[in-house]
Design an enzyme around this catalytic site. Structure first.
Site, mmCIF file in Angstrom:
data_model
loop_
_atom_site.group_PDB
_atom_site.id
_atom_site.type_symbol
_atom_site.label_atom_id
_atom_site.label_comp_id
_atom_site.label_asym_id
_atom_site.label_seq_id
_atom_site.Cartn_x
_atom_site.Cartn_y
_atom_site.Cartn_z
ATOM 1 C CG ASP A 51 53.762 3.328 -13.026
ATOM 2 O OD1 ASP A 51 53.304 2.167 -13.048
ATOM 3 O OD2 ASP A 51 53.066 4.341 -13.199
ATOM 4 C CG ASP A 197 48.644 1.071 -14.763
ATOM 5 O OD1 ASP A 197 48.503 2.287 -14.975
ATOM 6 O OD2 ASP A 197 49.719 0.577 -14.369
ATOM 7 N N GLY A 198 46.515 2.777 -17.018
ATOM 8 C CA GLY A 198 47.011 3.493 -18.190
ATOM 9 C C GLY A 198 45.926 4.055 -19.081
ATOM 10 C CB SER A 220 49.352 12.086 -17.449
ATOM 11 O OG SER A 220 48.553 11.188 -18.149
HETATM 12 C C1 DX5 Z 1 52.645 2.731 -17.750
HETATM 13 C C2 DX5 Z 1 52.343 2.803 -16.275
HETATM 14 C C3 DX5 Z 1 51.073 3.493 -15.928
HETATM 15 C C4 DX5 Z 1 50.980 4.903 -16.389
HETATM 16 C C5 DX5 Z 1 49.732 5.602 -15.864
HETATM 17 O O1 DX5 Z 1 53.972 2.368 -17.935
HETATM 18 O O2 DX5 Z 1 52.280 1.519 -15.716
HETATM 19 O O3 DX5 Z 1 50.840 3.395 -14.513
HETATM 20 O O4 DX5 Z 1 52.100 5.656 -16.080
HETATM 21 O O5 DX5 Z 1 49.779 6.894 -16.322
HETATM 22 P P1 DX5 Z 1 48.680 7.558 -17.248
HETATM 23 O O6 DX5 Z 1 47.467 7.695 -16.384
HETATM 24 O O7 DX5 Z 1 49.317 8.852 -17.605
HETATM 25 O O8 DX5 Z 1 48.443 6.660 -18.421
HETATM 26 ZN ZN ZN Z 2 51.503 1.300 -13.526
#
Ligand code: DX5
Ligand code: ZN
Length: 244
Positions: A51, A197-198, A220
């Site tokens: 990221d 994603d996310g 995470s």
């Molecule tokens: C958000 C990012 C994601 C995120 C994924 O800005 O693009 O890739 O960090 O992390 P988790 O799984 O913690 O949502």
């Molecule tokens: Zn991402």
């Protein structure tokens, strides 16, 4: 008849593994990134998601091409550019070894040109491997933004959280948007990888797989400060069970 995505070895490799996870490094122990990634490799992970945030498109900054380059790994380097004006910068990420370069529709007024530029570049790890071009959409961006560039991308990333931080909650609209994106891809007649994603956790990953993405970015839930390898294996197992 719309042109199909160029079938490169990289595209085939990911298509064959799909659905699978791409592990986000934002919340990893960055001072021990090498060993963190080695754990993921051993757990069977195929893609690592970087990221990139510039403190301009996103409120905070993370890292740039030197870190993408510094990571030595056989994993696919999936680079998500949450940066302003990517046209000027995509070449640096390709040189740094990105296998997938994903840019945001909101960040670039010359989106078509970015994808033209990327189409002319070779994968720096192995020229024969192919380079995948991805388009990302924030949760508040209409999916119609994809339509003009559908012929130019191999991956569509639907962001289920607002860009900037790991550990946020999956947006309530994400399932509906993913479904719409899936239909757009089907209607296009092209084989485009769909990525969510996310906000993906152990608790919701089975439900997320049911929505039909090819790639699921998870950060995470893997790097929760405890056991990244066990977490990665648990997420991979959950995907395998849910797809069966
Ligand atoms: C958000 C990012 C994601 C995120 C994924 O800005 O693009 O890739 O960090 O992390 P988790 O799984 O913690 O949502
Ligand atoms: Zn991402």
């Amino acid at each position: 008849m719309p042109g199909r995505a160029p079938v490169t070895p990289l595209f085939q490799e990911i298509r064959a593994a799909a659905p699978t996870i791409s592990v986000g490094m934002l919340t990893a122990d960055l001072l021990n990134l090498g060993s963190e990634i080695a754990l993921l490799e051993a757990a069977g992970v195929k893609l690592v998601h970087f990221d990139v945030m510039d403190g301009c498109f996103c409120p905070i900054a993370s890292f740039g091409p030197p870190l993408v380059k510094a990571v030595r790994t056989p994993l696919v380097k999936d680079v998500h550019l949450m940066i302003a004006d990517p046209l000027q910068k995509v070449g640096d990420y390709v040189k740094a070894g990105a296998d997938i370069v994903t840019v945001h529709a909101e960040a670039e007024r010359h989106l078509h040109r970015v994808f033209q530029e990327l189409a002319a570049l070779e994968n720096a790890n192995d020229p024969g491997r192919g380079l995948l071009r991805g388009l990302a959409l924030n949760p508040g961006t209409p999916l119609a933004a994809v339509e003009p560039v559908l012929e130019q991308i191999e991956l569509l990333l639907v962001l289920a959280v607002n860009p900037g931080w790991g550990g946020q909650k999956l947006a309530a609209e994400a399932p509906r948007r993913l479904e719409q994106a899936r239909r757009m891809i089907e209607d296009s007649g092209r084989d485009i990888l769909l990525c969510l994603d996310g906000g993906v956790t152990r608790a919701n990953i089975a439900e997320v797989v049911g929505l039909g993405p090819d790639l699921i970015v998870t950060g995470s839930a893997i790097f929760d400060g405890k056991a990244p390898a066990d977490n990665a294996r648990a997420m991979l197992d959950a995907v395998a069970v849910a797809r069966a």
